[in-house]
Design a protein around this motif. Structure first.
Motif, short mmCIF file in Angstrom:
data_model
loop_
_atom_site.label_atom_id
_atom_site.label_comp_id
_atom_site.label_asym_id
_atom_site.label_seq_id
_atom_site.Cartn_x
_atom_site.Cartn_y
_atom_site.Cartn_z
N LEU A 57 0.89 -1.17 0.30
CA LEU A 57 -0.10 -0.24 -0.13
C LEU A 57 1.10 1.51 -0.53
O LEU A 57 0.56 2.11 0.04
CB LEU A 57 -0.95 0.01 1.46
CG LEU A 57 -2.29 -0.89 1.27
CD1 LEU A 57 -2.33 -1.34 2.63
CD2 LEU A 57 -2.97 -0.57 0.19
N THR A 58 2.21 1.60 0.84
CA THR A 58 2.54 2.07 0.65
C THR A 58 4.19 2.19 -0.50
O THR A 58 5.26 3.58 0.10
CB THR A 58 3.28 2.63 2.35
OG1 THR A 58 3.99 1.59 2.35
CG2 THR A 58 2.08 2.66 2.77
N GLY A 59 4.09 1.00 -1.42
CA GLY A 59 5.42 1.21 -1.89
C GLY A 59 5.55 1.80 -3.44
O GLY A 59 4.51 2.40 -3.42
N SER A 60 6.32 1.04 -3.88
CA SER A 60 6.62 2.87 -5.70
C SER A 60 5.47 1.86 -6.12
O SER A 60 4.87 3.33 -6.59
CB SER A 60 8.05 2.21 -5.98
OG SER A 60 8.96 2.63 -5.16
N ARG A 61 5.12 1.13 -6.33
CA ARG A 61 4.41 -0.06 -7.46
C ARG A 61 2.79 1.48 -7.35
O ARG A 61 2.37 1.54 -8.12
CB ARG A 61 3.92 -0.80 -7.83
CG ARG A 61 3.70 -1.16 -8.15
CD ARG A 61 2.67 -2.95 -8.66
NE ARG A 61 2.28 -3.47 -9.19
CZ ARG A 61 1.26 -4.78 -9.15
NH1 ARG A 61 2.24 -5.47 -8.31
NH2 ARG A 61 0.59 -5.25 -10.11
N HIS A 62 2.82 0.98 -6.12
CA HIS A 62 1.16 1.36 -5.18
C HIS A 62 1.00 2.93 -5.78
O HIS A 62 -0.19 3.87 -6.27
CB HIS A 62 0.79 1.37 -3.98
CG HIS A 62 -0.75 1.28 -3.17
ND1 HIS A 62 -1.33 0.85 -3.78
CD2 HIS A 62 -1.18 2.46 -2.90
CE1 HIS A 62 -2.68 2.01 -3.29
NE2 HIS A 62 -1.85 2.58 -2.44
N GLN A 63 1.98 3.65 -4.92
CA GLN A 63 2.23 5.10 -5.68
C GLN A 63 1.78 5.61 -6.89
O GLN A 63 1.38 6.70 -6.86
CB GLN A 63 3.41 5.84 -4.89
CG GLN A 63 3.38 5.92 -3.27
CD GLN A 63 2.42 6.92 -2.61
OE1 GLN A 63 2.24 7.29 -2.81
NE2 GLN A 63 1.91 5.74 -1.76
N GLU A 64 2.80 4.54 -7.92
CA GLU A 64 2.88 5.25 -9.24
C GLU A 64 1.66 4.58 -9.51
O GLU A 64 0.81 5.76 -10.13
CB GLU A 64 4.17 4.05 -10.02
CG GLU A 64 3.85 4.28 -11.10
CD GLU A 64 5.18 2.89 -11.61
OE1 GLU A 64 5.27 4.19 -12.75
OE2 GLU A 64 4.83 2.28 -12.14
N GLY A 65 0.94 3.79 -9.51
CA GLY A 65 -0.57 3.51 -10.02
C GLY A 65 -1.58 4.79 -9.06
O GLY A 65 -2.01 5.05 -10.42
N LEU A 66 -1.18 4.63 -8.25
CA LEU A 66 -2.12 5.81 -8.22
C LEU A 66 -1.88 7.66 -9.13
O LEU A 66 -2.92 8.69 -9.38
CB LEU A 66 -2.28 6.53 -5.97
CG LEU A 66 -2.88 5.93 -5.34
CD1 LEU A 66 -1.91 5.92 -3.60
CD2 LEU A 66 -3.86 4.90 -5.38
N LYS A 67 -0.90 7.55 -9.53
CA LYS A 67 -0.44 8.80 -9.81
C LYS A 67 -0.95 8.78 -11.21
O LYS A 67 -1.67 9.52 -11.73
CB LYS A 67 0.95 9.13 -9.27
CG LYS A 67 1.81 9.77 -8.07
CD LYS A 67 2.80 9.89 -8.30
CE LYS A 67 3.80 10.57 -7.05
NZ LYS A 67 5.38 10.08 -6.89
N LEU A 68 -1.04 7.99 -11.87
CA LEU A 68 -1.29 7.42 -12.75
C LEU A 68 -3.02 7.38 -12.98
O LEU A 68 -3.66 7.68 -14.05
CB LEU A 68 -0.71 6.12 -13.72
CG LEU A 68 0.58 6.10 -13.89
CD1 LEU A 68 0.89 4.48 -14.29
CD2 LEU A 68 0.70 6.62 -15.02
N LYS A 69 -4.00 6.64 -12.16
CA LYS A 69 -5.39 6.64 -11.93
C LYS A 69 -5.09 8.07 -11.93
O LYS A 69 -6.60 8.66 -12.11
CB LYS A 69 -5.48 6.12 -10.89
CG LYS A 69 -6.83 6.03 -10.30
CD LYS A 69 -6.99 5.30 -9.06
CE LYS A 69 -9.17 5.67 -9.05
NZ LYS A 69 -9.32 4.23 -7.72
N GLY A 70 -4.94 8.91 -11.30
CA GLY A 70 -5.25 10.80 -11.18
C GLY A 70 -5.02 11.38 -12.62
O GLY A 70 -5.92 12.08 -13.01
N LYS A 71 -3.97 11.40 -13.45
CA LYS A 71 -3.80 11.74 -14.54
C LYS A 71 -4.43 11.47 -15.78
O LYS A 71 -5.82 11.59 -16.39
CB LYS A 71 -2.76 11.94 -15.18
CG LYS A 71 -1.22 12.41 -14.53
CD LYS A 71 0.12 11.76 -14.90
CE LYS A 71 0.66 13.03 -14.65
NZ LYS A 71 2.48 12.50 -14.85
#
Length: 294
Positions: free
Chosen positions: A128-142
């Motif tokens: 939930l806090t790792g790089s993959r999850h953070q990348e997914g959240l940012k891409l989802k927003g864009k």
């Protein structure tokens, strides 16, 4: 005797509750905005993405602070126990063992099980806090700003070509992976001066020779060699279409902007599947698609 939960276990439990509470809040927010009010629904998706990102960052910070405090406490306890251990070592060595072998086995098994559960809990938090999850959240927003979502493409060395194939299929254009690779290689061969300066030998650092470049193009055509920006430049010219690559932490890269047509959109991920770089395709955001169908 009831087992006392560790501070990390308590924190993980709290994080689960906060995530559950957030999901309930998100559902209430969705229910409060009519589906036919598209402008408010678009703003809603942005607000939801921001709330999820904020909670994830909060959890990551709390877990980091807890681990730091536990490390300090562990070192302190270790230093404080050295003297006691030295004082009791002689007398302890003469005491008869009061713990049976069967009890020791049970204790060992219980300790191993507890350690396994902690590893599972830590992996869940890391996810939930790792790089993959953070990348997914940012891409989802864009992507939500564009009314799109990620369409998963298999990771097999052909991911970039498969993503392009998927995008073309949505436009009624049929190209196989083999055809896309062959035409990419052929275009690069016929425009060697545009591509060779960007390819260097990893050992010498020198620009590719003609033979090395031919080997590179052959790999593009005949193997599962991973495709990147050079191949996308060639594909854009082959297809006479602009290609936009959306990234989490950088602006989108647009190739073939001279072509006056809607671009093919690909997603570039640095942390997908734990395997590193990967390309995905996109599709219309399901929530918006459902609204239009209704």
């Amino acid at each position: 005797m009831e087992e006392v939960e560790t501070p990390e276990e308590l924190l993980i439990k709290q994080h689960r509750k906060e995530k559950k509470d957030l999901q309930a809040k998100i559902q209430s927010m969705k229910n409060a905005v009519p589906k036919n009010e598209k402008k408010r629904r678009k703003q809603l998706t942005e607000d939801i993405s921001n709330l999820e990102a904020e909670l994830s960052q909060k959890h990551e910070k709390e877990l980091k602070l807890l681990k730091e405090s536990c490390l300090v406490e562990e070192v302190s306890n270790s230093l404080g126990s050295v003297t006691v251990a030295n004082d009791e070592e002689t007398s302890d060595s003469r005491r008869p063992s009061r713990t049976s072998k069967a009890q020791k086995r049970r204790d060992k098994k219980a300790a191993e099980e507890k350690e396994r559960e902690m590893r599972i809990a830590e992996a869940e938090v890391e996810n939930l806090t790792g790089s993959r999850h953070q990348e997914g959240l940012k891409l989802k927003g864009k992507l939500q700003e564009k009314g799109l979502q990620i369409r998963e493409i298999s990771s097999d060395g052909h991911c970039m070509y498969r993503a392009v194939e998927d995008q073309l299929r949505g436009r009624g254009i049929s190209f196989s992976i083999t055809e896309l690779r062959a035409q990419t290689a052929q275009f690069m061969r016929s425009h060697a001066d545009d591509f060779m300066p960007f390819l260097t030998n990893l050992n010498s650092g020198d620009m590719y020779t003609a033979d090395e470049f031919e080997k590179y193009c052959s790999d593009v055509a005949d193997t599962a060699a991973w495709g990147g920006q050079l191949e996308l430049r060639a594909l854009s010219q082959v297809l006479q279409l602009p290609i936009e690559v959306v990234q989490a932490d950088s602006p989108s890269i647009l190739t073939g902007e001279d072509f006056d047509k809607p671009p093919i959109i690909l997603i570039y991920m640095r942390h997908a599947f734990g395997l590193g770089e990967h390309y995905n395709s996109v599709e219309p955001l399901k929530e918006l698609a459902n609204e239009e169908d209704g």
